[in-house]
Motif scaffolding. Structure first.
Motif, PDB file in Angstrom:
ATOM      1  N   THR A   7      -5.492  -1.174   9.878  1.00  0.00           N
ATOM      2  CA  THR A   7      -5.882  -2.583   9.974  1.00  0.00           C
ATOM      3  C   THR A   7      -4.689  -3.462  10.312  1.00  0.00           C
ATOM      4  N   GLN A   8      -3.552  -3.178   9.710  1.00  0.00           N
ATOM      5  CA  GLN A   8      -2.370  -3.993   9.956  1.00  0.00           C
ATOM      6  C   GLN A   8      -1.805  -3.777  11.350  1.00  0.00           C
ATOM      7  N   LEU A   9      -1.956  -2.587  11.884  1.00  0.00           N
ATOM      8  CA  LEU A   9      -1.556  -2.359  13.270  1.00  0.00           C
ATOM      9  C   LEU A   9      -2.366  -3.259  14.201  1.00  0.00           C
TER      10      LEU A   9
ATOM     11  N   VAL B 266      -4.439   8.307  -0.459  1.00  0.00           N
ATOM     12  CA  VAL B 266      -3.795   8.341   0.853  1.00  0.00           C
ATOM     13  C   VAL B 266      -4.696   7.710   1.914  1.00  0.00           C
ATOM     14  N   TRP B 267      -6.026   7.909   1.784  1.00  0.00           N
ATOM     15  CA  TRP B 267      -6.944   7.334   2.764  1.00  0.00           C
ATOM     16  C   TRP B 267      -6.918   5.814   2.715  1.00  0.00           C
ATOM     17  N   GLY B 268      -6.720   5.264   1.535  1.00  0.00           N
ATOM     18  CA  GLY B 268      -6.600   3.812   1.414  1.00  0.00           C
ATOM     19  C   GLY B 268      -5.368   3.290   2.129  1.00  0.00           C
ATOM     20  N   VAL B 269      -4.264   4.046   1.996  1.00  0.00           N
ATOM     21  CA  VAL B 269      -3.035   3.664   2.702  1.00  0.00           C
ATOM     22  C   VAL B 269      -3.271   3.693   4.209  1.00  0.00           C
ATOM     23  N   LEU B 270      -3.969   4.736   4.682  1.00  0.00           N
ATOM     24  CA  LEU B 270      -4.248   4.839   6.114  1.00  0.00           C
ATOM     25  C   LEU B 270      -5.126   3.681   6.582  1.00  0.00           C
TER      26      LEU B 270
ATOM     27  N   GLY C 269      -3.828  -4.078  -0.305  1.00  0.00           N
ATOM     28  CA  GLY C 269      -2.864  -2.991  -0.296  1.00  0.00           C
ATOM     29  C   GLY C 269      -2.784  -2.280  -1.627  1.00  0.00           C
ATOM     30  N   ALA C 270      -3.066  -3.012  -2.718  1.00  0.00           N
ATOM     31  CA  ALA C 270      -3.036  -2.417  -4.048  1.00  0.00           C
ATOM     32  C   ALA C 270      -4.366  -1.763  -4.403  1.00  0.00           C
ATOM     33  N   TYR C 271      -5.507  -2.489  -4.255  1.00  0.00           N
ATOM     34  CA  TYR C 271      -6.759  -1.910  -4.747  1.00  0.00           C
ATOM     35  C   TYR C 271      -7.310  -0.816  -3.841  1.00  0.00           C
TER      36      TYR C 271
ATOM     37  N   ALA D 106       0.831  -1.211   0.000  1.00  0.00           N
ATOM     38  CA  ALA D 106       0.000   0.000   0.000  1.00  0.00           C
ATOM     39  C   ALA D 106       0.863   1.258   0.000  1.00  0.00           C
ATOM     40  N   VAL D 107       1.876   1.278   0.863  1.00  0.00           N
ATOM     41  CA  VAL D 107       2.742   2.460   0.961  1.00  0.00           C
ATOM     42  C   VAL D 107       3.557   2.641  -0.321  1.00  0.00           C
ATOM     43  N   HIS D 108       4.130   1.557  -0.837  1.00  0.00           N
ATOM     44  CA  HIS D 108       4.981   1.643  -2.029  1.00  0.00           C
ATOM     45  C   HIS D 108       4.178   2.036  -3.273  1.00  0.00           C
TER      46      HIS D 108
END
Length: 555
Positions: free
Chosen positions: A297-299, A288-292, A279-281, A133-135
């Protein structure tokens, strides 16, 4: 744990350790089912299950995926309920339960390694989704640097144990639900949606590996490790609420995991045209909201992975190497090893890794489930109480160790492809089935002789049978916090009486962890010399106390 003095430092020490190597006393089993279910929801709402559901649907079709999730809920939820209920009644985590369920003191160290790899694997899965997601949003940031940051950030988040983990789960749930609602809306209005219920892959899964449904179920079996997580969390449920709490933590959480998040992942994948990596879709759809969303969720899930991994390593190193620096230090090892798997690209082999892992996990959990259900309840060959102290267990019990070995001898060659793709699919079924059958067979053949050795080390708590089983036919359930405590003769820390045995080597009361880590005694309490010399000096507490402080009922 109880220390000689109370205060903030003692409180934080208690929170850090979370009784990683000990039973949880009744006074600390005060967490409500709702709070602990919130922790389990961190597992159920993991991005892994969204990705996994999408991969299953794309590879095997919707109907097979749905049936597989229903079977997974019933089977894994049932095992999770059994283990969580026992954990609440006894205060023991899955590792300590394993010691008294056919594996012995050192034999359960083997299963600790199996257990620890499970969390490393899922840590890597989840971390890879986060890194993607970040990359994808900021390609200038290299994946390797994201992996390193992920490995580091979870150390402080899990350092303080269940208190912080529980707080993090509930603090992030509103954010998670808001983003999830947004994602569902985008999926429902997507113009790329593929039909859900009628979807069949254009190129079906390898027919040589067997029916598609069987392949789905083989992958599902690897997730039986969810049952042991339920036990690790369930040990904080008050014993009086053990049935209701075990249903919530054990069964309901599996329902949310398999029939909830996993099937949601299948639907999202088909709604977004076949993309399986959240992480991609999500990043593509929300920016940016998708990354957040992915990060939040991963936290939630990876704090559970690191926490449970630290429990497994704490137990393993205490027994094998007599090292007891504290649970929190094994958080570092778990994070580092999980990060190494991210660098190894384990996510790209998700289904194959799950099937292979299923061979190990199924053998372990089916062996202890068989011991609990058949050997303890039906055959009465296994002690009703779950013996976990070094002084009260053999190093190795052939019942569990033999069942595990037999299952792996047959199951591993199948997993490596010795019998072709169909054999690989059958591997976890064969492994689990063999372990379940072999445990009572070996127990009957050995007449249950290797559960409890002759020993002069007695429980000093008068509410417990002197050496674990005595004449009791039911497991002891502690529901009332103990008012009496004792100082350990070696570490000088103060614990509930149930923690201690009388030690002939140190001539006094020793706590279970110090007993486990003792290097010099050479198991004197179980040796010919120790048995010949007889009981050690009576601890003063045995003279003071005259009545039980806990109730004995069936677990």
């Amino acid at each position: 744990m109880m220390t000689a003095s109370s205060g903030e430092a003692a409180g934080w020490e208690e929170r850090r350790e979370d009784y990683a190597l000990r039973h949880v006393p009744a006074g600390y089993r005060r967490w409500g089912a709702i709070s602990l279910t919130g922790v389990m929801m961190g597992v159920a709402t993991a991005m892994f299950f969204l990705a996994w559901g999408g991969q299953l649907a794309m590879a095997y079709g919707t109907v097979n995926t749905v049936i597989g999730m229903v079977v997974g809920t019933v089977f894994i939820g049932g095992v999770a309920f059994i283990l969580a209920r026992i954990s609440s009644a006894t205060g023991l985590d899955s590792d300590l339960i394993t010691r008294g369920s056919g594996f012995g003191f050192m034999g359960s160290a083997i299963t600790s390694l199996i257990y620890s790899f499970n969390f490393l694997m899922f840590f890597a899965f989840e971390g890879t989704i986060m890194a993607t997601a970040v990359h994808d949003r900021w390609p200038v940031i290299p994946n390797w640097s994201i992996y390193v940051v992920i490995g580091v950030v979870f150390i402080p988040l899990t350092w303080w144990g269940m208190t912080v983990v529980n707080w993090l789960m509930w603090a992030t749930i509103p954010i998670y639900l808001a983003f999830l609602g947004w994602t569902v809306y985008l999926a429902a209005t997507s113009t790329k949606a593929l039909p859900f219920w009628s979807y069949q892959p254009a190129h079906p899964a390898n027919p040589a590996a067997g029916p598609a449904l069987l392949q789905v179920l083989a992958a599902v079996l690897a997730l039986i490790s969810q049952a042991t997580i339920a036990a690790d969390i369930g040990r904080f449920i008050p014993a009086k609420n053990r049935t209701r709490g075990a249903f919530a933590v054990g069964f309901v959480s599996q329902l949310l995991t398999f029939c909830g998040c996993t099937l949601l992942g299948a639907w999202l994948t088909l709604s977004f045209g076949g993309s399986t990596n959240p992480g991609a879709y999500l990043t593509s759809l929300m920016g940016v909201w998708g990354v957040l969303f992915v990060i939040v969720t991963q936290l939630r899930i990876n704090v559970t992975n690191v926490y449970s991994g630290s429990l497994a390593y704490a137990n393993f190193f205490c027994r094998v190497f007599h090292i007891t620096p504290g649970r929190q230090y094994w958080v570092v090892l778990t994070s580092v090893a999980g990060t190494a798997l991210m660098f190894g690209g384990v996510f790209s082999h998700l289904n194959a890794v799950l099937t292979f892992e299923g061979v190990f996990v199924m053998a372990w959990i089916m062996a202890i489930t068989s011991d609990i259900v058949i050997n303890k309840k039906l055959l009465k060959l296994s002690p009703a109480n779950f013996l976990y102290k070094r002084a009260h267990t053999y190093k190795f019990n052939p019942v569990g160790v033999g069942a595990l070995a037999g299952a792996l001898i047959v199951g591993l060659p199948l997993a490596f492809g010795l019998a072709g793709p169909f054999g690989q699919t059958l591997a976890p079924f064969v492994s689990g089935g063999l372990a379940f059958v072999l445990a009572p067979v070996i127990a009957a053949a050995t007449r249950g002789r290797y559960y409890q050795p002759a020993t002069v080390a007695r429980n000093i708590d008068p509410a417990l049978p002197p050496v674990g089983t005595g004449d009791t036919d039911e497991a002891v359930v502690t529901t009332v916090p103990e008012s009496e405590h004792e100082n350990c003769i070696t570490c000088q820390q103060r614990f509930e009486l149930a923690e201690f045995v009388s030690c002939p080597f140190h001539r006094g009361s020793i706590c279970s962890v110090c007993c486990s880590a003792e290097k010099s005694c050479r198991d004197l309490c179980k040796s010919a010399k120790g048995l010949r010399d007889g009981d050690p000096v009576l601890p003063p507490v045995l003279i003071r106390l005259s009545k039980p402080v806990a109730s004995g009922r069936g677990a």
